[in-house]
Design a protein around this motif. Structure first.
Motif, PDB file in Angstrom:
ATOM      1  N   HIS A 102       0.845  -1.201   0.000  1.00  0.00           N
ATOM      2  CA  HIS A 102       0.000   0.000   0.000  1.00  0.00           C
ATOM      3  C   HIS A 102       0.883   1.256   0.000  1.00  0.00           C
ATOM      4  O   HIS A 102       0.666   2.185  -0.776  1.00  0.00           O
ATOM      5  N   HIS A 106       1.612   4.459  -2.947  1.00  0.00           N
ATOM      6  CA  HIS A 106       1.730   5.912  -2.777  1.00  0.00           C
ATOM      7  C   HIS A 106       2.978   6.421  -3.506  1.00  0.00           C
ATOM      8  O   HIS A 106       2.958   7.492  -4.113  1.00  0.00           O
ATOM      9  N   CYS A 200      -5.830   9.503   2.993  1.00  0.00           N
ATOM     10  CA  CYS A 200      -5.860   8.044   2.916  1.00  0.00           C
ATOM     11  C   CYS A 200      -6.199   7.474   4.275  1.00  0.00           C
ATOM     12  O   CYS A 200      -5.645   7.897   5.285  1.00  0.00           O
ATOM     13  N   HIS A 204      -0.185   1.728   6.609  1.00  0.00           N
ATOM     14  CA  HIS A 204       1.103   1.970   5.953  1.00  0.00           C
ATOM     15  C   HIS A 204       2.251   1.592   6.871  1.00  0.00           C
ATOM     16  O   HIS A 204       2.078   1.562   8.089  1.00  0.00           O
TER      17      HIS A 204
HETATM   18 ZN   LIG Z   1      -2.622   4.941   1.823  1.00  0.00          ZN
END
Ligand SMILES: [Zn+2]
Length: 235
Positions: A102, A106, A200, A204
């Motif tokens: 994930h 980004h 978001c 992460h």
């Molecule tokens: Zn994210």
């Protein structure tokens, strides 16, 4: 429901109380289980009861609102009763791979300029769909740009701001790659220092170094404008 993964994605387990349970799913007063969303699959794991009995959780979904999380038990499981104390534990190795990928997506957004039309976090691989007419994309160049940010080991952190702060700091929106949703009072942003800032709600890793080295496995052309960039971990 208290969503612990929003504050600390590294919490692997928590104590919780069952607030509801039926074949459609189990609800707790707090949880570390991330529900499917933002292209990231829901967590799997176990709920362990006070007597040692365990309920296997095969998926996690969003319920009626964005604070509601439903834990899906393996079919045929005995269900805990409301009020029961449980320990909720996610399959950490799987989740950590999702967190790495994930975060990596980004980085892909940061190195490829273009409107994003879709994306998917998979186990060890991931994909983002860009609306990119007439652009020449090079697999090796994109991979090298991402791996450079990985090697530089930038800090990654969530940052909450209120709608008012956003309105009084319009330059913040300009630095973001995606416009945040307004009207909920506050917005959760994900900041990758000196690389990217965007709204978001996902999970992460703490720094780009933890993503590890990646490769761009293929770039697919779907229609005239859509470019699907596929990524996989090298190690
Ligand atoms: Zn994210």
């Amino acid at each position: 429901m208290e969503l612990l993964f929003r504050q600390d994605a590294y919490e692997k387990s928590c104590d919780a109380t069952v607030v509801g349970a039926d074949e459609a799913g189990i609800r707790l007063d707090r949880t570390v289980f991330y529900p499917t969303g933002g292209g990231q699959p829901g967590d799997t794991g176990y709920l362990t009861l006070a007597d040692g009995g365990r309920v296997r959780i095969i998926d996690t979904r969003k319920g009626q609102d964005h604070e509601d999380v439903v834990h899906l038990p393996e079919p045929g499981s005995g269900l805990p009763i409301p009020g029961a104390k449980v320990t909720a534990e996610i399959d950490w190795d799987r989740r950590h791979r999702f967190m790495r990928m994930h975060t990596c997506l980004h980085l892909l957004c940061a190195v490829v300029e273009g409107e994003i039309t879709g994306g998917q976090v998979g186990d060890g691989k991931g994909r983002i769909d860009f609306n990119l007419p007439d652009t020449r994309l090079d697999k090796e160049e994109i991979a090298a740009a991402i791996n450079r940010i990985v090697a530089e080991d930038h800090p990654v952190r969530p940052r909450w701001i209120t709608d008012e702060e956003l309105e009084t700091n319009p330059q913040l929106v300009r630095t973001m790659s995606v416009k945040p949703p307004m009207g909920f009072g506050k917005v959760r942003l994900l900041e990758i220092e000196d690389v990217d800032l965007q709204p978001c709600g996902g999970t992460h890793v703490r720094s780009t170094g933890e993503v590890g080295r990646i490769q761009v496995t293929k770039i697919e052309n779907k229609g005239r404008q859509n470019r699907l960039i596929n990524i996989a971990f090298l190690e």
